[in-house]
Each structure stands twice: as structure tokens, then as C-alpha cells.
Design a protein around this motif. Structure first.
Motif, PDB file in Angstrom:
ATOM      1  N   ASN A 433      37.171  79.418  62.559  1.00 35.16           N
ATOM      2  CA  ASN A 433      36.917  78.105  61.965  1.00 35.16           C
ATOM      3  C   ASN A 433      37.914  77.806  60.852  1.00 35.16           C
ATOM      4  N   LYS A 434      38.293  76.524  60.751  1.00 33.51           N
ATOM      5  CA  LYS A 434      39.270  76.120  59.747  1.00 33.51           C
ATOM      6  C   LYS A 434      38.673  75.225  58.668  1.00 33.51           C
ATOM      7  N   THR A 435      37.464  74.684  58.893  1.00 32.19           N
ATOM      8  CA  THR A 435      36.842  73.795  57.904  1.00 32.19           C
ATOM      9  C   THR A 435      35.552  74.410  57.382  1.00 32.19           C
ATOM     10  N   GLN A 436      34.476  74.295  58.136  1.00 30.00           N
ATOM     11  CA  GLN A 436      33.191  74.860  57.724  1.00 30.00           C
ATOM     12  C   GLN A 436      33.112  76.324  58.137  1.00 30.00           C
ATOM     13  N   ASN A 437      32.585  77.176  57.229  1.00 25.42           N
ATOM     14  CA  ASN A 437      32.539  78.626  57.478  1.00 25.42           C
ATOM     15  C   ASN A 437      33.925  79.136  57.876  1.00 25.42           C
ATOM     16  N   VAL A 438      34.853  79.007  56.962  1.00 24.01           N
ATOM     17  CA  VAL A 438      36.253  79.330  57.242  1.00 24.01           C
ATOM     18  C   VAL A 438      36.381  80.789  57.663  1.00 24.01           C
ATOM     19  N   GLY A 439      37.084  80.995  58.755  1.00 24.75           N
ATOM     20  CA  GLY A 439      37.327  82.344  59.248  1.00 24.75           C
ATOM     21  C   GLY A 439      36.274  82.868  60.197  1.00 24.75           C
ATOM     22  N   ASP A 552      40.815  62.827  72.853  1.00 20.35           N
ATOM     23  CA  ASP A 552      41.900  62.327  72.013  1.00 20.35           C
ATOM     24  C   ASP A 552      41.556  62.568  70.546  1.00 20.35           C
ATOM     25  N   LYS A 553      42.384  63.354  69.860  1.00 20.15           N
ATOM     26  CA  LYS A 553      42.053  63.773  68.494  1.00 20.15           C
ATOM     27  C   LYS A 553      42.085  62.612  67.510  1.00 20.15           C
ATOM     28  N   LYS A 554      42.986  61.666  67.689  1.00 23.29           N
ATOM     29  CA  LYS A 554      43.035  60.519  66.778  1.00 23.29           C
ATOM     30  C   LYS A 554      41.761  59.694  66.884  1.00 23.29           C
ATOM     31  N   GLN A 555      41.318  59.452  68.096  1.00 22.31           N
ATOM     32  CA  GLN A 555      40.090  58.683  68.279  1.00 22.31           C
ATOM     33  C   GLN A 555      38.871  59.445  67.769  1.00 22.31           C
ATOM     34  N   ASN A 733      21.687  65.019  60.907  1.00 18.61           N
ATOM     35  CA  ASN A 733      23.015  64.518  60.557  1.00 18.61           C
ATOM     36  C   ASN A 733      23.949  64.716  61.745  1.00 18.61           C
ATOM     37  N   LEU A 734      24.724  63.691  62.029  1.00 22.80           N
ATOM     38  CA  LEU A 734      25.600  63.675  63.197  1.00 22.80           C
ATOM     39  C   LEU A 734      27.052  63.785  62.758  1.00 22.80           C
ATOM     40  N   SER A 735      27.819  64.644  63.424  1.00 19.21           N
ATOM     41  CA  SER A 735      29.256  64.771  63.162  1.00 19.21           C
ATOM     42  C   SER A 735      29.973  65.008  64.481  1.00 19.21           C
ATOM     43  N   VAL A 736      31.219  64.561  64.550  1.00 20.38           N
ATOM     44  CA  VAL A 736      32.009  64.677  65.776  1.00 20.38           C
ATOM     45  C   VAL A 736      32.739  66.014  65.779  1.00 20.38           C
ATOM     46  N   ILE A 737      32.766  66.668  66.929  1.00 19.74           N
ATOM     47  CA  ILE A 737      33.475  67.940  67.091  1.00 19.74           C
ATOM     48  C   ILE A 737      34.921  67.643  67.463  1.00 19.74           C
ATOM     49  N   VAL A 738      35.843  68.065  66.613  1.00 19.32           N
ATOM     50  CA  VAL A 738      37.275  67.904  66.867  1.00 19.32           C
ATOM     51  C   VAL A 738      37.877  69.300  66.944  1.00 19.32           C
ATOM     52  N   GLU A 739      38.305  69.716  68.119  1.00 20.32           N
ATOM     53  CA  GLU A 739      38.843  71.071  68.304  1.00 20.32           C
ATOM     54  C   GLU A 739      40.366  71.041  68.316  1.00 20.32           C
TER      55      GLU A 739
END
Length: 739
Positions: A433-439, A552-555, A733-739
Motif C-alpha cells: 500500500n502507498k496511501t492507507q496502511n503504508v507498506g 481509467d486513472k484520471k476518471q 463511507n464510500l471511496s474509489v479504488i485506484v490501483e
């Protein structure tokens, strides 16, 4: 002088006298016919008794007729002949356990069992003794350990080391002109989904990348990992690591894509294996298990291709840089500090030479990185050469020879100092992981020749690595907040969802009617399947039946910004798309698979305890009427059986089959709508849910439709969740998964 004693015939008045001596050979030759007749009479049973019945009563034993070894040796063959004449099979006792457990016989037995339908991993025998095995994707794969290891595997992933055999990822080698390969592969990809296969970060071969492949109709196949061969020539090689669920589809697509080109495609699934180590102790485990070669003291066969590779001056300098870089990595506290997806080839010694006598636990050594940047040209690897791969697989020293060498040690238990084997391997870093729970989820992937899979596997286990299966792979993705590996817009993902749904249906109908959940009372239209097509049709009247997952990562970043901001406008998204999302419950409560994601009607829905209104089961009376009619029909058939001796079995089975289908259709009717199936509009499903150890509360991953974003303007990232067996809505809470 004493008179000679008179002979018997002379005493009777006869004149015959016997000679004083005889020749034994002549005597036996004259009596040979009589002896042969006597032997035949002994072997041939002329009476009505069996062989064991001729024995005295005190010598008879129980079950003599079934077990020939209970008879005396002289009667065993007679008994077997009698059994053959009577037509009874001569059942022999199976070999002893000591004989069956010999390594040679054990491997022969496993080879017979390994049929062509389901392939075995190189570590199958090790797993089969300790894991529940499942048949998936043409392989026999370990699902989870027989002991209670769910929490233990999570602790291994976060605090220790989790080891998995992911050799069901098969390697496909593409050899040809590099620019032509890049152009053809780009036709199988879509722009905007991250770095392409020709990006500078991957083209030099020092990093591994990941792309999503599409077929000629632009339908997603799945994600594949790729790695370029370090080469300055125009012709080079590309490795694609493909999941077993869509391996055949990928192979056919590649063959069709490179059909009219001077490109060569080879399968390396039988030559390379791949292990995955996750957790903070994955680096210490590898540091302890991998013994680097001494470049100045190598005793290999001069004709071996690996010896020639090492003796080449340019390669020798590269090997020295690789060894120095690996030694510096021993002081790394966490692997996410290392450059992501770096490829580090090594040549190591046979891991059996320094195998510990009992299982130990590798310890993490804290320190600072001793280098500012990665050395140039450390990704050159002899495994790209087919002759070296073949040599490594065919020249593995047997375990018996290792045991003989260990028995000759002066100090028992010490390490072997010989140079029996040198094995080229590849280490690939995973950042996690790079954002939440890094590593979280960081570690190493190890690629090695197939014949050496088991020795390295045991070496890692003996250093304290805990082994996981497919369940741990899904759990790792879930804890990292990522969507599942097989997406619903792919054929492999659809088949996996359908297989999972059928398992739930079988379990549902195995229960008696009074123990089944009546989903109609909870207003759940599709309780055992994520019916994406019907949901998309409800939100878009022009739906044609084909959909895709938005990658699409930008979208995706734009949608995430819209959910997290009150002023951000509604982003423009393509229709008939599914958006991967992660959900976290705000309060207590569990979140299960197939839970529905709904849009609140007003703000009070988010603050108050919201329950779905009671609903009557419209099929209850229909089920009762159908059951009464079926019981009445069975009574009539019972009366006919009494009057008529025979009844056509086909008619009877058809009646039962028809009744079962009708009753199941009344329990789980086909849905006509999902969006308006309950009091709140449904926008998606939860594909994986449960308690998340990484965040300490219930969470899940799933998909929502792209056409529902306009309905989320007033609530943004606040949605309602409801399990299939409950009437209570939960706020999440809703969040989008961006891999």
C-alpha cells in the motif's frame, strides 16, 4: 569267520538276493517316473475339498479363503489355482506402509494420481498433507491450512512473513523485434490505465510492470505482469506472467495478434516457478536462506552454460554489483522504502547445504539504507537463456546425495561446504500500500527454475515463513483495500462469480424449508448473485448487455475528488460502467457478501436507525399449494404401484425434477428489477465484505454504476448498506479504488 546274515527273501525260501551296494543316480533315474506321479498327485486336488480344508483343524485360521498368506507356503499356489477356476478374484493384500512410503514408490504413486485434467504444483505433496485442496483453473491448489490459521496468517502478513506458491501464474515468452512487440501489445491495451508496456520505467528491464489486456473486441481479459529482458539489441524478449483463470484466452489472443509477424511465442510454465513472500520479515527470511556464490571460487563443470556465463568479464562485474546491492538491503527496515517493483537477479548456492536442523525465526535488523540510488545494470539475468534454464532443471543433485554428504561431516549438523549447485533466481520487490496502511502487503516475489521449487520452499519455511493459500490471497487484497483479482467484466470473473453463486445455492437448498432465509420478506431481489446486467439496465434504458469496469486513472481520481468535496461537479463518465469502490461502516455491525449499496433519500437516513418496512411473501401460498398437489400426486402413484408391479422410472424422475425446479423458482424467483427492489434505490453490490483487521471495523469492496453519480450529489461519499439477511441499513463511507 562269522556267517553272513541271511536276507529276507532267503528266510522265506526264496532265491533272490539284494546287492551289497547300489548306485543312487541309477536308482533315482529308474524311479523318476514314480516320483513324478507322486508329485503330481500332491499338487493336484482330486477330491472335493479345498486346499485349506485339507489342513488339520488346529492349523486352520479364520479368513483363509480370502487371504492366501494365512495358508502354509506349500498350499498357497494350490489355493490360488482353485480360486481362479472358481472365478473368484484373487485379492492380494496391499503392500506394507513401509514399502509404500519409500520415496521412489511414493513419487510413482503421486505420478499416477496426477492426471491431465488438474495439474499439480511442485509443492503439491507438501501442501496436500497440511492444506485443504481445491480444484480451480485446471490446477489442484491449496485453499487454506487445516489448522485455525486465519488470524495467524494476517499476523504473518503484518508482523512476520507469509509465504505462498503462486506458480499457477504461467510465464509466456515473446521473442522478436522490440518496437514491433510494443506496437502489437498496445493494440491489446487501452490508454489512460497507467504506464504502458513501452514506458521507459520498464523498457530497460530493471522493473516489473502490470497492464490489463483486452481481446480483439475490446473486452477485458485480465491483468498480467510483464518484464523486459535487459538488452541493447533491437531483438529482445518479453515475459508475461498470466493468471491460470484466463491463461488460455490470453495465449489465443497473443497468437492471433502476432500471427503475421516474425515474433516467436514460447510457454515457460514448466520451466519457471514463482513464490510470494509478504510481510516485514520477508527480507530477513531471504537474507538467511539465500547464500550468495563466491565469484572468485566457483567450481562448476567447465562445459556447463552457467559456468560460461559467469566467466564472461561483463557478466562477472554485473554479478558483483548484484551481490553487493543484496548485502546492502539487509539493513532495510521496511521493504516499501526500496524502489518499487525493482528486479534483482542473483545466483545462489543450493539451499539444502545450509538448512537448519529445526525451524528457526529470522530476525529483522534495523538500519539505514547504505546507498542513495540503485546501481546501473544489475538486472542482467542468466534465466533468460533457455540452455541455462534447462541445465539448472536437469542437473539438480538428488536428496540422497545431500544426505550422504551430511553423514560424512566431521561435526554433525554443520553446514556443507561443497559447491554442489548454483541456481539463478530473480527477486522482484512489491511495495504494498502507498496511501492507507503504508507498506501493508509489501514483500518479494521469487522466480526460480521449477526443479528447485521444493528445496527453496522448505528453506523458506524452516526460516519461519508461514504458508498461506488462496484464501490468504483474497484476504490480503481485502485488507489492502483493493478489489478482487478477477473483475466481473471479464469471462474469468463471470465464471468465478457464477461458480461461487452455485455453491451458495446448493448450500441454501440443502437446508430444510424452516431453516432457509426468506429473502422475499427482506426485499432482496438477487440474494445469491451480483446481477450487474440487470442493475445497469435499471439505471440505463439503452443498456445493450455489455459492460466494463472503469480503469481509467484520471476518471477514477476525478470521481474520488467528487465524493470527497462538496463543491466538485459531477464528473463525466462513460455509461454502462462499474466503478470499483471501498466501503467502511461508520458504526458497529458486520458487512457480508452480496450486500446491497443504496442511496439515502434524505439526511435523516444517515442519522437515524433505518429499517426496511415489512414485506409479505407473495409466493408462500403458491409453495403450499404446489406441495399439496405434489403429495397428492405421490399418493396416486403409490396406489398405481400396488396395482401394477412396474412403473416407468422416467416418468417418476421427470415429475420429481419438475417439482424441484418449480419449488426452487418460488424460493428464489428471477428478479425483474434491482434498483427499485426496496425502499431505497440500489446502486451496487458488495463483492467482498467482513471485519477488516487493518482498520479495526467492518468494511467491504464492491462496485457501483457510473450512472448513479448524479444521485450522490447531496450525500457525496455517504451511502447506505444492507445485508441480505437483515432489514437494518448501515451508514458507510464510500471511496474509489485506484490501483
Amino acid at each position: 569267520m562269522i556267517d553272513e546274515e541271511a536276507q529276507y527273501d532267503a528266510l522265506l525260501g526264496g532265491s533272490e538276493e539284494l546287492p551289497s551296494n547300489i548306485s543312487l543316480s541309477k536308482f533315482v533315474a529308474c524311479r523318476s517316473q514314480e516320483i513324478q506321479i507322486m508329485k503330481n498327485s500332491l499338487l493336484t486336488q482330486t477330491g472335493s475339498k479345498l486346499a485349506f480344508q485339507t489342513l488339520p483343524k488346529h492349523m486352520r485360521r479364520r479368513a483363509m479363503s480370502h487371504n492366501v498368506k494365512r495358508l502354509p507356503r506349500r498350499l498357497r499356489q494350490i489355493h490360488l489355482n482353485q480360486m481362479k477356476k472358481s472365478g473368484m478374484p484373487t485379492q492380494q493384500k496391499r503392500p506394507s506402509r513401509k514399502y509404500r512410503r519409500k520415496p521412489r514408490n511414493l513419487l510413482e504413486e503421486y505420478t499416477k494420481r496426477a492426471n491431465k485434467k488438474y495439474k499439480w504444483l511442485q509443492t503439491h505433496i507438501w501442501h496436500a498433507k497440511r492444506f485443504h485442496m481445491v480444484e480451480k483453473w485446471g490446477y489442484k491448489l491449496p485453499y487454506h491450512a487445516c489448522d485455525k490459521a486465519f488470524r495467524a496468517c494476517y499476523r504473518a502478513m503484518t508482523q512476520h512473513c507469509l509465504l505462498q506458491d503462486i506458480s499457477y501464474y504461467s510465464c509466456v515468452e515473446i521473442h522478436g523485434d522490440k518496437s514491433e512487440i510494443i506496437e502489437k501489445i498496445k493494440l491489446l491495451c487501452k490508454p489512460g490505465e497507467g504506464l504502458s508496456i513501452g514506458a521507459k520505467a520498464f523498457s530497460e528491464g530493471n522493473r516489473e510492470g502490470e497492464i490489463c489486456l483486452y481481446d480483439s473486441f475490446q473486452k477485458a481479459i485480465g491483468n498480467v505482469m510483464f518484464q523486459w529482458q535487459p538488452s541493447i539489441d533491437e531483438k529482445c524478449k518479453l515475459w508475461l506472467w498470466v493468471h491460470a483463470a484466463f491463461y488460455s484466452t490470453t495465449k489465443n489472443t497473443l497468437v492471433e495478434c502476432f500471427k503475421n509477424c516474425q515474433i516467436e511465442i514460447n510457454e515457460l510454465r514448466l520451466e519457471l516457478s514463482r513464490f510470494r513472500l509478504s510481510g516485514p520479515l520477508s527480507n530477513p527470511v531471504l537474507q538467511d536462506a539465500l547464500a550468495l556464490i563466491d565469484i572468485y571460487d566457483i567450481k562448476l563443470v567447465p562445459e556447463s552454460p552457467l559456468k560460461k556465463y559467469i566467466d564472461w568479464p561483463e557478466n562477472k562485474a554485473v554479478i558483483i554489483n548484484q551481490c553487493e546491492f543484496w548485502k546492502k538491503l539487509a539493513s532495510v527496515a521496511s521493504l516499501h522504502e526500496v524502489s518499487p517493483h525493482i528486479v534483482l537477479p542473483l545466483i545462489v548456492k543450493d539451499p539444502r547445504l545450509n538448512l537448519p536442523k529445526k525451524r528457526i525465526k529470522s530476525v529483522l535488523t534495523f538500519g539505514k539504507l547504505e546507498f542513495d540510488q540503485i546501481p546501473v545494470n544489475i538486472s542482467a539475468n542468466p534465466l533468460w537463456d533457455k540452455t541455462i534454464r534447462t541445465y539448472s532443471n536437469e542437473n539438480k543433485v538428488s536428496d540422497s546425495k545431500i544426505v550422504d554428504l551430511q553423514s560424512g561431516l566431521l561435526v554433525p549438523g554443520s553446514d556443507l561446504k561443497g559447491t554442489i549447485g548454483h541456481i539463478p533466481i530473480i527477486l522482484i520487490q512489491r511495495p504494498g500500500n502507498k496511501t492507507q496502511n503504508v507498506g501493508l502487503g509489501s514483500g518479494w516475489d521469487v522466480i526460480l527454475p521449477t526443479a528447485w521449487a521444493k528445496p527453496f520452499w522448505i528453506a523458506f519455511v524452516m526460516r519461519g515463513a508461514r504458508v498461506g493459500g488462496l484464501r490468504e490471497s483474497d484476504s490480503m487484497l481485502y485488507e489492502m483495500g483493493k478489489s478482487q483479482l478477477l473483475h466481473p467484466d471479464t469471462d474469468a470473473g463471470f465464471e468465478e462469480e457464477l461458480r461461487h453463486s452455485n455453491q451458495h445455492r446448493v448450500t441454501f437448498f440443502q437446508k430444510p424449508p424452516n431453516k432457509r432465509i426468506n429473502y422475499s420478506k427482506f426485499k432482496i431481489a438477487s440474494p445469491l448473485l451480483c446481477n450487474w446486467r440487470l442493475l445497469l439496465k435499471d439505471w440505463n434504458s439503452g443498456f445493450t448487455g455489455e459492460f466494463s469496469v472503469l480503469r481509467d486513472k484520471k476518471q477514477l481520481h476525478s470521481i474520488n475528488a467528487f465524493l470527497n468535496s462538496k463543491t466538485h461537479p459531477v464528473p463525466q463518465c462513460p455509461q454502462n460502467c462499474l466503478i470499483p469502490v471501498r466501503l467502511e461502516c461508520e458504526k458497529r455491525g458486520s458487512l457480508a457478501e452480496y450486500a446491497i449499496i443504496c442511496v439515502p433519500k434524505c439526511k435523516s437516513d444517515l442519522s437515524e436507525v433505518l429499517l426496511e418496512p415489512n414485506c409479505e411473501d407473495v409466493n408462500k401460498e403458491k409453495r403450499k399449494e404446489l406441495r399439496r398437489a405434489h403429495q397428492s400426486l405421490l399418493k396416486k402413484l403409490r396406489k398405481k404401484r400396488k396395482l401394477k408391479s412396474e412403473l416407468a422410472s422416467d416418468d417418476h424422475s421427470e415429475i420429481l425434477r419438475s417439482y424441484t425446479e418449480k419449488m426452487r423458482a418460488l424460493w428464489l424467483p428471477e428478479p425483474t428489477t434491482i434498483r427499485h427492489s426496496c425502499s431505497r434505490e440500489v446502486v451496487g453490490f458488495v463483492s467482498k465484505g467482513g471485519f477488516s483487521f487493518s482498520i479495526g471495523k467492518s468494511a467491504g469492496t464492491g462496485y457501483i454504476t457510473s450512472d448513479c453519480l448524479s444521485e450522490l450529489v447531496d450525500f457525496r461519499n455517504k451511502v447506505l448498506l444492507r445485508n441480505t439477511n437483515s432489514r437494518q441499513y448501515k451508514t458507510a463511507n464510500l471511496s474509489v479504488i485506484v490501483e
